[in-house]
Design a protein around this motif. Sequence first.
Motif, PDB file in Angstrom:
ATOM      1  N   ASP A 162       4.126  30.924 -13.806  1.00 22.74           N
ATOM      2  CA  ASP A 162       5.664  31.155 -12.522  1.00 22.74           C
ATOM      3  C   ASP A 162       4.656  29.381 -11.787  1.00 22.74           C
ATOM      4  O   ASP A 162       4.486  30.548 -10.624  1.00 22.74           O
ATOM      5  N   ALA A 163       5.587  28.640 -11.451  1.00 22.37           N
ATOM      6  CA  ALA A 163       5.011  28.034 -10.472  1.00 22.37           C
ATOM      7  C   ALA A 163       5.961  27.440  -9.088  1.00 22.37           C
ATOM      8  O   ALA A 163       5.731  26.802  -8.114  1.00 22.37           O
ATOM      9  N   ASP A 164       7.343  28.345  -9.687  1.00 23.56           N
ATOM     10  CA  ASP A 164       8.415  29.170  -8.173  1.00 23.56           C
ATOM     11  C   ASP A 164       7.352  30.013  -7.340  1.00 23.56           C
ATOM     12  O   ASP A 164       7.430  29.664  -6.150  1.00 23.56           O
TER      13      ASP A 164
ATOM     14  N   PRO B 113      -1.560  15.767 -17.139  1.00 21.50           N
ATOM     15  CA  PRO B 113       0.324  15.830 -17.152  1.00 21.50           C
ATOM     16  C   PRO B 113       0.343  17.499 -17.193  1.00 21.50           C
ATOM     17  O   PRO B 113      -0.670  18.542 -17.501  1.00 21.50           O
ATOM     18  N   LEU B 114       1.149  17.555 -16.928  1.00 22.17           N
ATOM     19  CA  LEU B 114       2.494  18.704 -16.913  1.00 22.17           C
ATOM     20  C   LEU B 114       2.920  19.007 -18.150  1.00 22.17           C
ATOM     21  O   LEU B 114       3.785  18.003 -18.551  1.00 22.17           O
ATOM     22  N   ILE B 115       2.563  19.890 -18.646  1.00 23.08           N
ATOM     23  CA  ILE B 115       3.613  20.532 -19.835  1.00 23.08           C
ATOM     24  C   ILE B 115       4.227  21.832 -20.134  1.00 23.08           C
ATOM     25  O   ILE B 115       3.946  22.918 -19.123  1.00 23.08           O
TER      26      ILE B 115
ATOM     27  N   GLY C 135       0.431  -1.066   0.054  1.00 19.67           N
ATOM     28  CA  GLY C 135      -0.593   0.000  -0.021  1.00 19.67           C
ATOM     29  C   GLY C 135       0.448   1.096   0.285  1.00 19.67           C
ATOM     30  O   GLY C 135       0.280   2.171   0.591  1.00 19.67           O
ATOM     31  N   ASN C 136       1.895   1.458  -0.680  1.00 22.96           N
ATOM     32  CA  ASN C 136       2.530   2.961  -1.218  1.00 22.96           C
ATOM     33  C   ASN C 136       2.010   4.357  -0.960  1.00 22.96           C
ATOM     34  O   ASN C 136       0.826   3.695  -1.928  1.00 22.96           O
ATOM     35  N   THR C 137       2.007   4.453  -0.608  1.00 18.23           N
ATOM     36  CA  THR C 137       1.723   5.931  -0.972  1.00 18.23           C
ATOM     37  C   THR C 137       2.792   6.766  -2.064  1.00 18.23           C
ATOM     38  O   THR C 137       4.468   6.967  -1.028  1.00 18.23           O
ATOM     39  N   LEU C 138       2.536   7.414  -3.126  1.00 20.90           N
ATOM     40  CA  LEU C 138       3.707   8.038  -3.917  1.00 20.90           C
ATOM     41  C   LEU C 138       3.762   9.393  -3.319  1.00 20.90           C
ATOM     42  O   LEU C 138       4.932  10.279  -3.528  1.00 20.90           O
ATOM     43  N   TYR C 139       2.868   9.973  -2.976  1.00 18.79           N
ATOM     44  CA  TYR C 139       2.866  11.698  -2.845  1.00 18.79           C
ATOM     45  C   TYR C 139       1.973  11.590  -1.701  1.00 18.79           C
ATOM     46  O   TYR C 139       1.043  11.648  -2.156  1.00 18.79           O
ATOM     47  N   ASP C 140       2.331  12.954  -1.055  1.00 22.68           N
ATOM     48  CA  ASP C 140       1.120  13.675  -0.353  1.00 22.68           C
ATOM     49  C   ASP C 140       1.463  14.882   0.240  1.00 22.68           C
ATOM     50  O   ASP C 140       2.428  15.591   0.882  1.00 22.68           O
TER      51      ASP C 140
ATOM     52  N   PRO D 200       5.983  17.778  -7.910  1.00 22.95           N
ATOM     53  CA  PRO D 200       6.961  18.536  -7.963  1.00 22.95           C
ATOM     54  C   PRO D 200       7.753  17.517  -8.927  1.00 22.95           C
ATOM     55  O   PRO D 200       8.889  17.948  -9.745  1.00 22.95           O
ATOM     56  N   THR D 201       7.042  16.535  -9.125  1.00 28.18           N
ATOM     57  CA  THR D 201       7.245  15.723 -10.561  1.00 28.18           C
ATOM     58  C   THR D 201       6.388  14.818 -11.282  1.00 28.18           C
ATOM     59  O   THR D 201       5.040  14.459 -10.880  1.00 28.18           O
ATOM     60  N   ALA D 202       6.429  14.199 -12.242  1.00 29.47           N
ATOM     61  CA  ALA D 202       5.432  13.352 -12.536  1.00 29.47           C
ATOM     62  C   ALA D 202       5.028  11.532 -12.425  1.00 29.47           C
ATOM     63  O   ALA D 202       6.398  11.756 -11.898  1.00 29.47           O
TER      64      ALA D 202
END
Length: 202
Positions: free
Chosen positions: A161-163, A84-86, A24-29, A53-55
Amino acid sequence: TAGSTTTVEYGAIRCVLEFETSNGNTLYDSGTLTPTLPSLLGRTPMQLIHALPTAMTAQRVVVELLDSANADGYLEAGYLHIGPLITTAINVDYGCSWAFEDPSLLSETPGGRLMAEERPLRRVFNGQFAAVLTQTEALDKLFDQLDRRVGLTKLMVLIQDADDTTQYYNTAGFGRLRSLDQVALARFQRYSRTISFVEAVA
């Protein structure tokens, strides 16, 4: 609840990406995300935009709406968009612009008094990549992934500006492309493209 004299906070959101595995891994929180807006919302909706932070590829997304101080006892969410992020190596050129557009229907009485059917304000963005795009960015990302798949009818999120997350309520929005502009070969191995975007508020 009032956050300060200049901002207003509306509950909190926690986004969790999960992949069903044997353990049951959690990839991202994301942790707790609190949307912060100008004190005067006026006729603009509240939107919370969060870029990963990443795909990532996950089997499900869990979204928790939290507001322990809410006297009403419930929260409402109008729309959830995941996509998805472009991105490009070089951002849009200086001179890009955001502006408010008022689509209210206006008319005047014979005596000059304004009659209005008020509608929500929406933001519009206009920008340009001037001879800075690589062939992959111009053709594979913008021409194929954006224009071909999104067109003028599908919704998307634009982040200037994502930052600069503190200005997302001004310089990031949920909406659609206003036009499908040309991808032009401006010089050797460098392409140009303009972007026209309008916010979807209802």
